[in-house]
Every structure is written in C-alpha cells, then in structure tokens.
Scaffold this motif. Structure first.
Motif, PDB file in Angstrom:
ATOM      1  N   LEU A   1       5.717   1.578 -14.892  1.00  0.00           N
ATOM      2  CA  LEU A   1       7.063   1.757 -15.426  1.00  0.00           C
ATOM      3  C   LEU A   1       8.003   2.370 -14.391  1.00  0.00           C
ATOM      4  O   LEU A   1       9.182   1.987 -14.302  1.00  0.00           O
ATOM      5  CB  LEU A   1       7.020   2.632 -16.678  1.00  0.00           C
ATOM      6  CG  LEU A   1       6.528   1.946 -17.955  1.00  0.00           C
ATOM      7  CD1 LEU A   1       6.413   2.955 -19.092  1.00  0.00           C
ATOM      8  CD2 LEU A   1       7.467   0.819 -18.344  1.00  0.00           C
ATOM      9  N   ALA A   2       7.503   3.321 -13.602  1.00  0.00           N
ATOM     10  CA  ALA A   2       8.338   3.934 -12.564  1.00  0.00           C
ATOM     11  C   ALA A   2       8.733   2.902 -11.520  1.00  0.00           C
ATOM     12  O   ALA A   2       9.888   2.890 -11.051  1.00  0.00           O
ATOM     13  CB  ALA A   2       7.592   5.094 -11.913  1.00  0.00           C
ATOM     14  N   ILE A   3       7.822   2.029 -11.131  1.00  0.00           N
ATOM     15  CA  ILE A   3       8.147   0.986 -10.151  1.00  0.00           C
ATOM     16  C   ILE A   3       9.162   0.016 -10.729  1.00  0.00           C
ATOM     17  O   ILE A   3      10.109  -0.408 -10.031  1.00  0.00           O
ATOM     18  CB  ILE A   3       6.866   0.248  -9.698  1.00  0.00           C
ATOM     19  CG1 ILE A   3       5.997   1.182  -8.854  1.00  0.00           C
ATOM     20  CG2 ILE A   3       7.196  -1.014  -8.906  1.00  0.00           C
ATOM     21  CD1 ILE A   3       4.635   0.615  -8.517  1.00  0.00           C
ATOM     22  N   LEU A   4       9.017  -0.332 -12.005  1.00  0.00           N
ATOM     23  CA  LEU A   4       9.963  -1.255 -12.623  1.00  0.00           C
ATOM     24  C   LEU A   4      11.348  -0.628 -12.793  1.00  0.00           C
ATOM     25  O   LEU A   4      12.360  -1.294 -12.602  1.00  0.00           O
ATOM     26  CB  LEU A   4       9.439  -1.715 -13.987  1.00  0.00           C
ATOM     27  CG  LEU A   4       8.236  -2.653 -13.969  1.00  0.00           C
ATOM     28  CD1 LEU A   4       7.755  -2.925 -15.390  1.00  0.00           C
ATOM     29  CD2 LEU A   4       8.591  -3.967 -13.277  1.00  0.00           C
ATOM     30  N   VAL A   5      11.411   0.654 -13.130  1.00  0.00           N
ATOM     31  CA  VAL A   5      12.707   1.294 -13.376  1.00  0.00           C
ATOM     32  C   VAL A   5      13.415   1.617 -12.070  1.00  0.00           C
ATOM     33  O   VAL A   5      14.605   1.315 -11.906  1.00  0.00           O
ATOM     34  CB  VAL A   5      12.522   2.573 -14.230  1.00  0.00           C
ATOM     35  CG1 VAL A   5      13.813   3.377 -14.300  1.00  0.00           C
ATOM     36  CG2 VAL A   5      12.057   2.208 -15.631  1.00  0.00           C
ATOM     37  N   ASP A  52      11.684   0.584  -3.453  1.00  0.00           N
ATOM     38  CA  ASP A  52      12.437   1.201  -2.363  1.00  0.00           C
ATOM     39  C   ASP A  52      12.848   2.644  -2.695  1.00  0.00           C
ATOM     40  O   ASP A  52      12.795   3.522  -1.829  1.00  0.00           O
ATOM     41  CB  ASP A  52      13.704   0.381  -2.062  1.00  0.00           C
ATOM     42  CG  ASP A  52      13.365  -1.029  -1.598  1.00  0.00           C
ATOM     43  OD1 ASP A  52      12.239  -1.210  -1.076  1.00  0.00           O
ATOM     44  OD2 ASP A  52      14.202  -1.931  -1.764  1.00  0.00           O
ATOM     45  N   LYS A  53      13.282   2.898  -3.924  1.00  0.00           N
ATOM     46  CA  LYS A  53      13.776   4.216  -4.305  1.00  0.00           C
ATOM     47  C   LYS A  53      12.680   5.131  -4.851  1.00  0.00           C
ATOM     48  O   LYS A  53      12.908   6.334  -4.994  1.00  0.00           O
ATOM     49  CB  LYS A  53      14.862   4.079  -5.366  1.00  0.00           C
ATOM     50  CG  LYS A  53      16.111   3.396  -4.871  1.00  0.00           C
ATOM     51  CD  LYS A  53      17.153   3.348  -5.971  1.00  0.00           C
ATOM     52  CE  LYS A  53      18.395   2.636  -5.489  1.00  0.00           C
ATOM     53  NZ  LYS A  53      19.395   2.529  -6.555  1.00  0.00           N
ATOM     54  N   LEU A  54      11.519   4.616  -5.164  1.00  0.00           N
ATOM     55  CA  LEU A  54      10.464   5.409  -5.802  1.00  0.00           C
ATOM     56  C   LEU A  54      10.015   6.602  -4.960  1.00  0.00           C
ATOM     57  O   LEU A  54       9.895   7.704  -5.495  1.00  0.00           O
ATOM     58  CB  LEU A  54       9.267   4.513  -6.160  1.00  0.00           C
ATOM     59  CG  LEU A  54       8.194   5.166  -7.023  1.00  0.00           C
ATOM     60  CD1 LEU A  54       8.769   5.633  -8.346  1.00  0.00           C
ATOM     61  CD2 LEU A  54       7.051   4.200  -7.261  1.00  0.00           C
ATOM     62  N   PRO A  55       9.790   6.488  -3.635  1.00  0.00           N
ATOM     63  CA  PRO A  55       9.396   7.676  -2.853  1.00  0.00           C
ATOM     64  C   PRO A  55      10.455   8.788  -2.886  1.00  0.00           C
ATOM     65  O   PRO A  55      10.120   9.975  -2.980  1.00  0.00           O
ATOM     66  CB  PRO A  55       9.193   7.149  -1.440  1.00  0.00           C
ATOM     67  CG  PRO A  55       8.912   5.705  -1.619  1.00  0.00           C
ATOM     68  CD  PRO A  55       9.685   5.286  -2.823  1.00  0.00           C
ATOM     69  N   LYS A  56      11.727   8.428  -2.843  1.00  0.00           N
ATOM     70  CA  LYS A  56      12.803   9.410  -2.893  1.00  0.00           C
ATOM     71  C   LYS A  56      12.841  10.103  -4.257  1.00  0.00           C
ATOM     72  O   LYS A  56      13.026  11.331  -4.339  1.00  0.00           O
ATOM     73  CB  LYS A  56      14.147   8.721  -2.598  1.00  0.00           C
ATOM     74  CG  LYS A  56      15.352   9.599  -2.718  1.00  0.00           C
ATOM     75  CD  LYS A  56      15.372  10.649  -1.641  1.00  0.00           C
ATOM     76  CE  LYS A  56      16.694  11.400  -1.716  1.00  0.00           C
ATOM     77  NZ  LYS A  56      16.559  12.795  -1.407  1.00  0.00           N
ATOM     78  N   VAL A  57      12.621   9.368  -5.340  1.00  0.00           N
ATOM     79  CA  VAL A  57      12.610   9.940  -6.684  1.00  0.00           C
ATOM     80  C   VAL A  57      11.440  10.917  -6.827  1.00  0.00           C
ATOM     81  O   VAL A  57      11.588  12.000  -7.393  1.00  0.00           O
ATOM     82  CB  VAL A  57      12.541   8.815  -7.743  1.00  0.00           C
ATOM     83  CG1 VAL A  57      12.286   9.379  -9.129  1.00  0.00           C
ATOM     84  CG2 VAL A  57      13.815   7.996  -7.737  1.00  0.00           C
ATOM     85  N   ILE A  58      10.263  10.550  -6.292  1.00  0.00           N
ATOM     86  CA  ILE A  58       9.100  11.430  -6.361  1.00  0.00           C
ATOM     87  C   ILE A  58       9.361  12.722  -5.601  1.00  0.00           C
ATOM     88  O   ILE A  58       9.025  13.812  -6.073  1.00  0.00           O
ATOM     89  CB  ILE A  58       7.836  10.702  -5.837  1.00  0.00           C
ATOM     90  CG1 ILE A  58       7.446   9.582  -6.797  1.00  0.00           C
ATOM     91  CG2 ILE A  58       6.685  11.666  -5.655  1.00  0.00           C
ATOM     92  CD1 ILE A  58       6.320   8.706  -6.298  1.00  0.00           C
ATOM     93  N   GLN A  59       9.995  12.632  -4.431  1.00  0.00           N
ATOM     94  CA  GLN A  59      10.333  13.828  -3.661  1.00  0.00           C
ATOM     95  C   GLN A  59      11.316  14.714  -4.421  1.00  0.00           C
ATOM     96  O   GLN A  59      11.183  15.947  -4.429  1.00  0.00           O
ATOM     97  CB  GLN A  59      10.921  13.448  -2.301  1.00  0.00           C
ATOM     98  CG  GLN A  59       9.916  12.919  -1.319  1.00  0.00           C
ATOM     99  CD  GLN A  59      10.580  12.498  -0.003  1.00  0.00           C
ATOM    100  OE1 GLN A  59      11.808  12.476   0.109  1.00  0.00           O
ATOM    101  NE2 GLN A  59       9.750  12.165   0.981  1.00  0.00           N
TER     102      GLN A  59
END
Length: 144
Positions: A16-20, A24-31
């Motif tokens: 779900l995180a990858i789809l939302v 590209d933005k997932l590593p920045k969101v996790i940080q």
C-alpha cells in the motif's frame, strides 16, 4: 508497540505504501516518518526528566509505567509478602478433595461400626433428628 503485526500485514502495508507514495518518494517518506518518531521520543523523554526533577529527590525511582493500573496491581500483588504467603499456603485442590472425601465417606477409620451394621459417622445428607423435649435448651422467647 507493533508486536502483534504478522508477515501478511507487513507485506500489505509495504504494498500500500508503494502504491500510495510511489517507489521514488517512498525512501523520503520513510526518513520523514522515522525522524518524526525520534523527535516525539526525545520530546517525551525530556518531559519525563522535567517532571522527575520537579517532583524532587523522593521520587527519583518513579516510573511512569507504574501509573498503568494493570502494572500497579501486578506490582502490588507480586511484592506483597503476606499475599505470597497466603497464596502458597492455600491449596484449593487439597481443600476440595478433603471436603469431597468427608461427604462421600462419612465413616472414618477411627470410628467402629455399630452392631446393627449402620455407620456411626454423621450423615451429611440427612436432617438431624430433633432432640427430646428434656434435652432441648431453655431460652427466653423475648430475648431472641
């Protein structure tokens, strides 16, 4: 905090995180999320230290987890020596077995059998016979 999350739930959250957010933005969101969690923890630790310093030296061993009612009751029950002594001295199974034996076997080994063959032990299932009139205790009807 998340001890009850299984593998399937974790995979679902990642998908779900990858789809939302997209790959590209997932590593920045996790940080950003981990940084926010670190800031909240640091804030709560500093707040706890401030409260401890304001309470004074008599509360230096004070733990905020003790304010949880479950933790407080568990601590009181395990640290109380009188309750531990009562808990270890009382064996419910032994008491129930003793009562069951007394009900099922009213005749004890020490009591001899009567010549008619009837048991001399008290029968707990029958009503006791009423005492004779000369054996009845005298009492004042107005006093009772």
């Amino acid at each position: 905090m998340f001890n009850d999350i299984g593998a399937l739930e974790l995979v679902t959250i990642v998908v779900l995180a990858i789809l939302v957010f997209g790959p590209d933005k997932l590593p920045k969101v996790i940080q950003d999320v981990t940084g926010f969690i670190r800031k909240v923890r640091a804030f709560s630790d500093s707040a706890k230290q401030d409260i401890r310093s304001e309470l004074g030296p008599e509360f230096k061993d004070f733990e905020f987890e003790d304010l949880n009612p479950k933790t407080f009751i568990r601590k009181q029950l395990t640290e109380n020596e009188d309750l531990n002594e009562i808990r270890t001295s009382f064996d419910l199974r032994k008491e129930l077995n003793d009562v069951t034996d007394a009900v099922n076997n009213p005749q004890t080994d020490a009591a001899p059998a009567s010549p008619s063959g009837a048991a001399t032990g008290a029968d707990l299932l029958k009503k006791p016979a009423a005492p004779a009139s000369e054996q009845r205790a005298r009492f004042d009807a107005d006093a009772t």
